[in-house]
Design an enzyme around this catalytic site. Structure first.
Site, mmCIF file in Angstrom:
data_model
loop_
_atom_site.group_PDB
_atom_site.id
_atom_site.type_symbol
_atom_site.label_atom_id
_atom_site.label_comp_id
_atom_site.label_asym_id
_atom_site.label_seq_id
_atom_site.Cartn_x
_atom_site.Cartn_y
_atom_site.Cartn_z
ATOM 1 N N ARG A 182 54.789 31.336 -74.437
ATOM 2 C CA ARG A 182 54.433 30.013 -74.977
ATOM 3 C C ARG A 182 55.642 29.108 -75.261
ATOM 4 O O ARG A 182 55.479 27.931 -75.548
ATOM 5 C CB ARG A 182 53.577 30.177 -76.245
ATOM 6 C CG ARG A 182 52.127 30.498 -75.895
ATOM 7 C CD ARG A 182 51.268 30.494 -77.134
ATOM 8 N NE ARG A 182 51.470 31.696 -77.932
ATOM 9 C CZ ARG A 182 51.255 31.760 -79.241
ATOM 10 N NH1 ARG A 182 50.870 30.683 -79.909
ATOM 11 N NH2 ARG A 182 51.441 32.885 -79.903
ATOM 12 N N ASP A 216 61.972 37.628 -83.294
ATOM 13 C CA ASP A 216 61.499 36.245 -83.346
ATOM 14 C C ASP A 216 61.024 35.844 -84.741
ATOM 15 O O ASP A 216 60.333 34.848 -84.911
ATOM 16 C CB ASP A 216 60.379 36.022 -82.315
ATOM 17 C CG ASP A 216 59.197 36.963 -82.521
ATOM 18 O OD1 ASP A 216 59.260 37.841 -83.399
ATOM 19 O OD2 ASP A 216 58.201 36.819 -81.785
ATOM 20 N N ASN A 253 99.729 10.874 -72.506
ATOM 21 C CA ASN A 253 100.183 12.267 -72.609
ATOM 22 C C ASN A 253 100.001 13.047 -71.318
ATOM 23 O O ASN A 253 100.475 14.165 -71.205
ATOM 24 C CB ASN A 253 99.435 12.974 -73.746
ATOM 25 C CG ASN A 253 97.927 12.924 -73.567
ATOM 26 O OD1 ASN A 253 97.381 11.946 -73.069
ATOM 27 N ND2 ASN A 253 97.248 13.977 -73.964
HETATM 28 C C1 UD1 Z 1 52.176 42.752 -84.086
HETATM 29 C C2 UD1 Z 1 51.412 43.817 -84.836
HETATM 30 C C3 UD1 Z 1 50.386 43.148 -85.733
HETATM 31 C C4 UD1 Z 1 51.051 42.166 -86.662
HETATM 32 C C5 UD1 Z 1 51.860 41.165 -85.861
HETATM 33 C C6 UD1 Z 1 52.667 40.280 -86.773
HETATM 34 C C7 UD1 Z 1 51.358 45.713 -83.322
HETATM 35 C C8 UD1 Z 1 50.530 46.502 -82.380
HETATM 36 N N1 UD1 Z 1 50.766 44.679 -83.882
HETATM 37 O O1 UD1 Z 1 51.271 42.044 -83.280
HETATM 38 O O2 UD1 Z 1 49.708 44.117 -86.494
HETATM 39 O O3 UD1 Z 1 50.069 41.500 -87.457
HETATM 40 O O4 UD1 Z 1 52.783 41.861 -85.002
HETATM 41 O O5 UD1 Z 1 53.268 39.263 -86.030
HETATM 42 O O6 UD1 Z 1 52.503 46.063 -83.557
HETATM 43 N N2 UD1 Z 1 57.703 43.682 -78.520
HETATM 44 C C9 UD1 Z 1 58.514 44.461 -77.733
HETATM 45 N N3 UD1 Z 1 57.974 45.215 -76.757
HETATM 46 C C10 UD1 Z 1 56.639 45.248 -76.542
HETATM 47 C C11 UD1 Z 1 55.801 44.441 -77.338
HETATM 48 C C12 UD1 Z 1 56.373 43.670 -78.329
HETATM 49 O O7 UD1 Z 1 59.746 44.462 -77.919
HETATM 50 O O8 UD1 Z 1 56.229 45.968 -75.645
HETATM 51 C C13 UD1 Z 1 58.316 42.862 -79.575
HETATM 52 C C14 UD1 Z 1 58.094 41.390 -79.374
HETATM 53 O O9 UD1 Z 1 59.159 40.822 -78.608
HETATM 54 C C15 UD1 Z 1 58.104 40.872 -80.804
HETATM 55 C C16 UD1 Z 1 57.541 42.042 -81.590
HETATM 56 O O10 UD1 Z 1 57.704 43.178 -80.782
HETATM 57 O O11 UD1 Z 1 59.406 40.619 -81.243
HETATM 58 C C17 UD1 Z 1 56.080 41.842 -81.953
HETATM 59 O O12 UD1 Z 1 55.356 41.689 -80.764
HETATM 60 P P1 UD1 Z 1 54.067 40.770 -80.686
HETATM 61 O O13 UD1 Z 1 53.529 40.822 -79.313
HETATM 62 O O14 UD1 Z 1 54.376 39.451 -81.259
HETATM 63 O O15 UD1 Z 1 53.124 41.576 -81.689
HETATM 64 P P2 UD1 Z 1 51.575 41.445 -81.819
HETATM 65 O O16 UD1 Z 1 50.951 42.347 -80.846
HETATM 66 O O17 UD1 Z 1 51.218 40.037 -81.839
#
Ligand code: UD1
Ligand code: CA
Length: 466
Positions: free
Chosen positions: A8, A106, A395
Site C-alpha cells: 500500500r 514499520d 577559487n
Molecule cells: C499481525 C498480528 C496481529 C496483530 C497485528 C498488529 C500475526 C499473525 N498477526 O498482523 O495479531 O494484531 O500484527 O499490527 O502475527 N512480516 C514478516 N514476514 C512475514 C509476515 C510479516 O517479516 O512473513 C513482518 C511485516 O513486515 C511486519 C510485521 O511482520 O513488519 C507484521 O506483519 P503484518 O502483515 O503487518 O501483520 P498482520 O498479519 O497484519
C-alpha cells in the site's frame, strides 16, 4: 520483523526504509532496541533485503542515539510465509538464556519505557503481550480470555480473518509486540502450522501453546495508540510524522525552548539547545545541530549539521548545511536573511553575513562582514574585514580549487574578483570593480580596472524621423 512488502505504500523503496523524522522507520525501531541495551538485534529481511541490510549496517555507527555496542544480525526470510515463519528464521541467531522482544520494522513510535515495562512483565518466564483497546479493531488479532472480565486468563490470539462473530466483538487487540523467553519461543515455533484462513504461520499461535503448557500469559495494556501504530500507506506515514514532530516540539518546549508554533516545526535529526533559544515558524533541523543560549532562528530556515554559538541571530530564509565538515557560527554573529552557509564554514564572533551571500569552506575572523551579494569559497578572512557587495573569490580555475587569504582589517570594495591563489595583505584596500590576480603587500590601495574616460561634448544618437 522487516520482511513484508508494504504494497500500500505504492513505492519501490522497501516500506521500512521510508523516513519519519528524517530517519528510516526501521532506524527508529533499532534505536529503541539500543536504548533497552539489547544484546543483539536480529532483523528479519525479505522484500528489498539487500537495500534494507545496507541501510541497517550504517545504524551500527549512528551518532549517539544508536548504541554502538548493539550487535546487529540479519535473518533472510524468503519467501514470506507469515510472522511465525519470520521468527523461525530469527531464533537460530538468538541465545537461549535471554528474552526475545518481537518488534515490527514499520511501527516507529513505541517508547523504550513501554517496552521495558513489557520486558519486566515477562520477567524471563512469562509470555508478555502488548495490547490495546480499539473502538474499530477490524483486521487486528483479538485477545481471547477465559472469561469476560479484564483479569481473566489470556487463552489465545485469534486473527481477524479466523475469528468468529463473537470473537470479532472483542476490542482488545494484539499490537504485534511481545516479550518471550527465548527458550520457550524456540520450542513453540517448532509446533506452528499454517492451518488457518491465510495459510500462514502465525506467531500469534504461540499464545495457545503457552496456555496449554501452563506458562503464564500477561497482557500489558496501554492506551496510547500511536505507540503501536504501523505504517502501511503514505497517509499513515504522514500522520505518524506529525505525532513524532509534536513529541519533539513538546520535549524542546519543556526544556525552555520557545517555538513560535510547535505545529510548524520539523526535526529530522538531533537538536540541542541552550537557554532562551527562540525558533520562529517553518524551520527544519537536520543532522546534528547545536544552538547556544539566546540564539534566535528566524522563520523559514533550514539548518543542518552546525553549531551556533550563544547570542547569534539567524535571520529568515537562511540555509545552512555543514554536511560532513560542519559549520560553526560564532557568538553574536548575524546571518541572513537569504544567506547560504555550506560545509567547512567557521564564522568568528560577531561576523555578519547578509542577504544573498554564499560561504563555503572558509574561515572568517571576529567582526568580519560580507553583507550583500557575495561569494566566499576556500577563503581565510581576517578580523574586521569588510567584503563589499558583489565581490567574490574566484577559487576554481576549471580544474583545481585555490585559497584566498585576506589579512585583518582589509577593505574589499564592491564588485571585486580575487583570483586565487592570492593573499591580500593586512590593512589593505581593494578598489571597487578590481580583478586582482596578484598578491598584495600589507596596507595600500590596490586597483585593477580600466581608467575612467569622460567626453564632455559627446552626443547621444537620436532616432531618425520616419
Ligand atoms: C499481525 C498480528 C496481529 C496483530 C497485528 C498488529 C500475526 C499473525 N498477526 O498482523 O495479531 O494484531 O500484527 O499490527 O502475527 N512480516 C514478516 N514476514 C512475514 C509476515 C510479516 O517479516 O512473513 C513482518 C511485516 O513486515 C511486519 C510485521 O511482520 O513488519 C507484521 O506483519 P503484518 O502483515 O503487518 O501483520 P498482520 O498479519 O497484519
Ligand atoms: Ca499489519
Amino acid at each position: 520483523m522487516a520482511a513484508g512488502k508494504g504494497t500500500r505504500m505504492k513505492s519501490t523503496l522497501p516500506k521500512v526504509l521510508h523516513r519519519l523524522g528524517g530517519r528510516a522507520l526501521l532506524g527508529h525501531v533499532v534505536d529503541c532496541a539500543a536504548q533497552l541495551s539489547a544484546r543483539r538485534a536480529v532483523i528479519v529481511t525479505g522484500h528489498g533485503a539487500i537495500e534494507v541490510e545496507a541501510v541497517c549496517a550504517r545504524f551500527q555507527g549512528f551518532p549517539s542515539t544508536f548504541g554502538a555496542k548493539l550487535d546487529i544480525r540479519f535473518a533472510r526470510q524468503e519467501p514470506q510465509l507469515g510472522t511465525g515463519h519470520a521468527m523461525q528464521q530469527a531464533v537460530p541467531l538468538l541465545a537461549d538464556d535471554g528474552v526475545t522482544l518481537v518488534l515490527s520494522g514499520d511501527v516507529p513510535l513505541t517508547k523504550a519505557a513501554t517496552l521495558q515495562a513489557l520486558i519486566d512483565e515477562c520477567d524471563g518466564q512469562r509470555l508478555a503481550l502488548l495490547t490495546l483497546k480499539m473502538a474499530e479493531p477490524t483486521g487486528y488479532g483479538r485477545i481471547v480470555r477465559s472469561g469476560l472480565d479484564a483479569s481473566a486468563q489470556v487463552r489465545a490470539i485469534v486473527e481477524h480473518k479466523d475469528a468468529t462473530d463473537a470473537q470479532r466483538q472483542i476490542t482488545e487487540i494484539y499490537s504485534g509486540i511481545m516479550a518471550v523467553p527465548t527458550v520457550l519461543l524456540r520450542r513453540w515455533l517448532a509446533r506452528l502450522d499454517n492451518q488457518n484462513a491465510q495459510r500462514e504461520y502465525y506467531l500469534t499461535d504461540i499464545v495457545k501453546f503457552a496456555a496449554a503448557d501452563g506458562v503464564a500469559v500477561v497482557a500489558h495494556q496501554i492506551t496510547d495508540a500511536a505507540q503501536v501504530a504501523g505504517v502501511n500507506s503514505p497517509v499513515q506515514l504522514a500522520e505518524l510524522e506529525r505525532v513524532y514532530q509534536s513529541r519533539c516540539a513538546v520535549a524542546l518546549m519543556e526544556q525552555g525552548v520557545r517555538l513560535a508554533d510547535p505545529s510548524r516545526f520539523d526535526m529530522r535529526g538531533q537538536l540541542t539547545c541552550g537557554q532562551d533559544v527562540e525558533i520562529d515558524v517553518n524551520c527544519v533541523f537536520e543532522g546534528t545541530v547545536s544552538l547556544g543560549s539566546r540564539v534566535r532562528i528566524g522563520a523559514n530556515c533550514v539548518i543542518a549539521n552546525c553549531t551556533i554559538a550563544a547570542h547569534a541571530v539567524i535571520h529568515p530564509f537562511t540555509h545552512i548545511d555543514g554536511e560532513k565538515l560542519g559549520v560553526t557560527v560564532g557568538e553574536g554573529a548575524l546571518v541572513g536573511p537569504f544567506a547560504r552557509l555550506r560545509p567547512g564554514v567557521q564564522l568568528g564572533a560577531e561576523v555578519h553575513i547578509g542577504n544573498f551571500v554564499e560561504v563555503k569552506n572558509s574561515t572568517l575572523g571576529k567582526g568580519a562582514k560580507a553583507n550583500h551579494l557575495a561569494y566566499l569559497g576556500d577563503a581565510t578572512v581576517g578580523e574586521r574585514v569588510n567584503f563589499g557587495a558583489g565581490s567574490i573569490t574566484a577559487n576554481y580555475d576549471g580544474a583545481n580549487k585555490h585559497r584566498t587569504v585576506i589579512g585583518d582589517d582589509v577593505q574589499i570594495g564592491s564588485n571585486c574578483v580575487l583570483v586565487a591563489p592570492i593573499t591580500i595583505g593586512a590593512g589593505g584596500t581593494v578598489g571597487g570593480g578590481s580583478t586582482l590576480g596578484k598578491s598584495t603587500e600589507p596596507g595600500g590601495l590596490h586597483v585593477a580596472r580600466a581608467k575612467q574616460v569622460s567626453l564632455p561634448n559627446w552626443k547621444r544618437a537620436v532616432k531618425k524621423a520616419s
